[in-house]
Design a protein around this motif. Structure first.
Motif, PDB file in Angstrom:
ATOM      1  N   ARG A  10      18.867  37.228  58.899  1.00  0.00           N
ATOM      2  CA  ARG A  10      19.413  36.817  60.138  1.00  0.00           C
ATOM      3  C   ARG A  10      19.542  38.065  61.276  1.00  0.00           C
ATOM      4  O   ARG A  10      20.631  38.244  61.891  1.00  0.00           O
ATOM      5  N   ARG A  11      18.463  38.713  61.287  1.00  0.00           N
ATOM      6  CA  ARG A  11      18.413  40.081  62.067  1.00  0.00           C
ATOM      7  C   ARG A  11      17.231  39.971  62.906  1.00  0.00           C
ATOM      8  O   ARG A  11      16.356  39.491  62.647  1.00  0.00           O
ATOM      9  N   ILE A  12      17.629  40.176  64.398  1.00  0.00           N
ATOM     10  CA  ILE A  12      16.307  40.358  65.456  1.00  0.00           C
ATOM     11  C   ILE A  12      16.363  41.848  65.833  1.00  0.00           C
ATOM     12  O   ILE A  12      17.540  42.199  66.196  1.00  0.00           O
ATOM     13  N   VAL A  13      15.310  42.540  65.736  1.00  0.00           N
ATOM     14  CA  VAL A  13      15.123  43.628  66.008  1.00  0.00           C
ATOM     15  C   VAL A  13      14.453  43.743  67.449  1.00  0.00           C
ATOM     16  O   VAL A  13      13.500  43.223  67.368  1.00  0.00           O
ATOM     17  N   VAL A  14      14.940  44.548  68.165  1.00  0.00           N
ATOM     18  CA  VAL A  14      14.329  44.935  69.604  1.00  0.00           C
ATOM     19  C   VAL A  14      14.471  46.375  69.889  1.00  0.00           C
ATOM     20  O   VAL A  14      15.231  47.132  69.744  1.00  0.00           O
ATOM     21  N   GLY A  15      13.293  46.604  70.317  1.00  0.00           N
ATOM     22  CA  GLY A  15      12.899  47.861  70.810  1.00  0.00           C
ATOM     23  C   GLY A  15      13.300  48.222  72.075  1.00  0.00           C
ATOM     24  O   GLY A  15      12.986  47.307  73.234  1.00  0.00           O
ATOM     25  N   VAL A  16      13.982  49.074  72.528  1.00  0.00           N
ATOM     26  CA  VAL A  16      14.550  49.496  73.839  1.00  0.00           C
ATOM     27  C   VAL A  16      14.432  50.913  74.271  1.00  0.00           C
ATOM     28  O   VAL A  16      14.695  51.588  73.548  1.00  0.00           O
ATOM     29  N   LEU A  26      15.425  42.756  75.654  1.00  0.00           N
ATOM     30  CA  LEU A  26      16.814  42.771  75.101  1.00  0.00           C
ATOM     31  C   LEU A  26      17.404  41.623  75.398  1.00  0.00           C
ATOM     32  O   LEU A  26      18.240  40.793  74.473  1.00  0.00           O
ATOM     33  N   ARG A  27      17.334  41.153  76.635  1.00  0.00           N
ATOM     34  CA  ARG A  27      17.972  39.922  76.994  1.00  0.00           C
ATOM     35  C   ARG A  27      17.544  38.787  76.340  1.00  0.00           C
ATOM     36  O   ARG A  27      18.312  37.726  75.929  1.00  0.00           O
ATOM     37  N   TRP A  28      16.242  38.751  76.126  1.00  0.00           N
ATOM     38  CA  TRP A  28      15.617  37.586  75.402  1.00  0.00           C
ATOM     39  C   TRP A  28      16.089  37.560  74.080  1.00  0.00           C
ATOM     40  O   TRP A  28      16.213  36.678  73.507  1.00  0.00           O
ATOM     41  N   ALA A  29      16.120  38.823  73.558  1.00  0.00           N
ATOM     42  CA  ALA A  29      16.376  38.860  71.830  1.00  0.00           C
ATOM     43  C   ALA A  29      17.969  38.434  71.926  1.00  0.00           C
ATOM     44  O   ALA A  29      18.286  37.687  70.891  1.00  0.00           O
ATOM     45  N   VAL A  30      18.818  38.598  72.768  1.00  0.00           N
ATOM     46  CA  VAL A  30      20.136  38.137  72.763  1.00  0.00           C
ATOM     47  C   VAL A  30      20.168  36.636  72.885  1.00  0.00           C
ATOM     48  O   VAL A  30      20.820  35.809  72.216  1.00  0.00           O
ATOM     49  N   ALA A  31      19.752  35.991  73.819  1.00  0.00           N
ATOM     50  CA  ALA A  31      19.455  34.627  74.046  1.00  0.00           C
ATOM     51  C   ALA A  31      18.980  33.922  72.726  1.00  0.00           C
ATOM     52  O   ALA A  31      19.478  33.081  72.268  1.00  0.00           O
ATOM     53  N   GLN A  32      17.844  34.615  71.978  1.00  0.00           N
ATOM     54  CA  GLN A  32      17.171  33.920  70.846  1.00  0.00           C
ATOM     55  C   GLN A  32      18.623  34.072  69.645  1.00  0.00           C
ATOM     56  O   GLN A  32      18.635  33.113  68.894  1.00  0.00           O
ATOM     57  N   ALA A  33      19.046  35.304  69.626  1.00  0.00           N
ATOM     58  CA  ALA A  33      20.315  35.422  68.727  1.00  0.00           C
ATOM     59  C   ALA A  33      21.244  34.420  68.730  1.00  0.00           C
ATOM     60  O   ALA A  33      21.932  34.130  67.762  1.00  0.00           O
ATOM     61  N   GLU A  34      21.527  34.148  69.792  1.00  0.00           N
ATOM     62  CA  GLU A  34      22.901  33.118  70.102  1.00  0.00           C
ATOM     63  C   GLU A  34      22.170  31.847  69.551  1.00  0.00           C
ATOM     64  O   GLU A  34      22.951  31.095  68.839  1.00  0.00           O
ATOM     65  N   VAL A  40      21.963  41.290  66.537  1.00  0.00           N
ATOM     66  CA  VAL A  40      20.641  42.142  67.165  1.00  0.00           C
ATOM     67  C   VAL A  40      20.519  43.666  66.788  1.00  0.00           C
ATOM     68  O   VAL A  40      21.635  44.184  67.035  1.00  0.00           O
ATOM     69  N   ASP A  41      19.717  44.134  66.392  1.00  0.00           N
ATOM     70  CA  ASP A  41      19.626  45.497  65.837  1.00  0.00           C
ATOM     71  C   ASP A  41      18.909  46.031  67.227  1.00  0.00           C
ATOM     72  O   ASP A  41      17.412  45.644  67.255  1.00  0.00           O
ATOM     73  N   VAL A  42      19.458  46.993  67.769  1.00  0.00           N
ATOM     74  CA  VAL A  42      18.759  47.634  69.023  1.00  0.00           C
ATOM     75  C   VAL A  42      18.360  48.792  68.414  1.00  0.00           C
ATOM     76  O   VAL A  42      19.176  49.844  68.126  1.00  0.00           O
ATOM     77  N   ALA A 112      13.354  41.547  58.708  1.00  0.00           N
ATOM     78  CA  ALA A 112      14.056  40.874  59.845  1.00  0.00           C
ATOM     79  C   ALA A 112      13.417  39.405  60.119  1.00  0.00           C
ATOM     80  O   ALA A 112      12.452  39.422  59.910  1.00  0.00           O
ATOM     81  N   GLN A 113      14.164  38.528  60.718  1.00  0.00           N
ATOM     82  CA  GLN A 113      13.673  37.443  61.154  1.00  0.00           C
ATOM     83  C   GLN A 113      12.648  37.680  62.272  1.00  0.00           C
ATOM     84  O   GLN A 113      11.803  36.440  62.112  1.00  0.00           O
ATOM     85  N   LEU A 114      12.896  38.739  62.981  1.00  0.00           N
ATOM     86  CA  LEU A 114      11.885  38.550  64.174  1.00  0.00           C
ATOM     87  C   LEU A 114      11.961  39.985  64.808  1.00  0.00           C
ATOM     88  O   LEU A 114      13.157  40.592  64.708  1.00  0.00           O
ATOM     89  N   LEU A 115      11.062  40.470  65.583  1.00  0.00           N
ATOM     90  CA  LEU A 115      10.837  41.826  66.262  1.00  0.00           C
ATOM     91  C   LEU A 115      10.503  41.335  67.644  1.00  0.00           C
ATOM     92  O   LEU A 115       9.546  40.845  67.973  1.00  0.00           O
ATOM     93  N   VAL A 116      11.360  41.871  68.377  1.00  0.00           N
ATOM     94  CA  VAL A 116      11.095  41.698  69.996  1.00  0.00           C
ATOM     95  C   VAL A 116      10.677  42.879  70.691  1.00  0.00           C
ATOM     96  O   VAL A 116      11.447  43.836  70.517  1.00  0.00           O
ATOM     97  N   VAL A 117       9.744  42.892  71.578  1.00  0.00           N
ATOM     98  CA  VAL A 117       9.494  44.253  72.072  1.00  0.00           C
ATOM     99  C   VAL A 117       8.873  43.615  73.724  1.00  0.00           C
ATOM    100  O   VAL A 117       8.638  42.415  73.959  1.00  0.00           O
ATOM    101  N   GLY A 118       9.130  44.678  74.518  1.00  0.00           N
ATOM    102  CA  GLY A 118       8.419  44.119  75.861  1.00  0.00           C
ATOM    103  C   GLY A 118       7.115  44.584  75.911  1.00  0.00           C
ATOM    104  O   GLY A 118       6.591  44.914  75.205  1.00  0.00           O
ATOM    105  N   SER A 119       6.337  43.963  77.041  1.00  0.00           N
ATOM    106  CA  SER A 119       5.104  44.084  77.233  1.00  0.00           C
ATOM    107  C   SER A 119       4.502  45.247  77.522  1.00  0.00           C
ATOM    108  O   SER A 119       3.257  45.729  77.271  1.00  0.00           O
TER     109      SER A 119
END
Length: 161
Positions: A10-16, A26-34, A40-42, A112-119
């Motif tokens: 239950r971990r979403i990793v997001v690169g910032v 990051l905002r998208w990852a937080v919405a998905q985490a909710e 959220v691992d930043v 992790a459950q998911l990795l989120v990155v910006g384009s």
């Protein structure tokens, strides 16, 4: 499945990296985490600026590794504070790691459950449709990867869906 394994999943990793696109991710990852009851691992990565200077034939200035890491940590904390100020009931952790951003993110997203990155981020070719870090992550990650386009519309759609 053990409680520890469930927590790990239950971990979403997001690169910032401080870019507008990474803050949208990051905002998208937080919405998905909710929505998925995840934390959220930043993650922020940094390189020694001398590595870039030599690659481009420049004479590097002297930098302290500690100050680069501190600047990266400060940027992550500010990004999280900005997103958390909206009252998101999400648990955050921040990680500052020295290394190439794509490899740092791949390592952090292992299990992790998911990795989120910006384009695209602060790279040399920031105008490209899909940045080299996001493309590398899509091709090599051991978990699903979401590449968030650089538009706030995407965040609004997640919140209303």
């Amino acid at each position: 499945m053990t409680d520890q394994a469930e927590e790990h999943d239950r971990r979403i990793v997001v690169g910032v990296d401080g870019s507008p696109g990474s803050r949208i991710a990051l905002r998208w990852a937080v919405a998905q985490a909710e929505l998925s009851n995840a934390r959220v691992d930043v993650v922020g990565a940094w390189h020694d600026p001398a590595e870039y200077a030599f690659a481009y034939g420049w004479s590097p200035a002297v930098f302290e590794d500690v100050s680069i890491a501190a600047i990266t940590e400060k940027m992550l904390v500010e990004a999280v504070a900005d997103v958390a100020s909206g009252g998101a009931p999400v648990q955050f952790t921040t990680h500052v790691v020295r290394g190439h951003p794509a490899q740092v993110l791949l390592d952090a997203a292992d299990g992790a459950q998911l990795l989120v990155v910006g384009s695209r981020g602060h790279g040399a070719f920031a105008g490209m449709l899909l940045g080299s870090v996001s493309q590398h992550c899509v091709q090599h990650a051991s978990c699903p990867v979401v590449v968030v386009p650089s538009t706030d519309r995407t965040v609004d759609e997640v919140g209303s869906g």
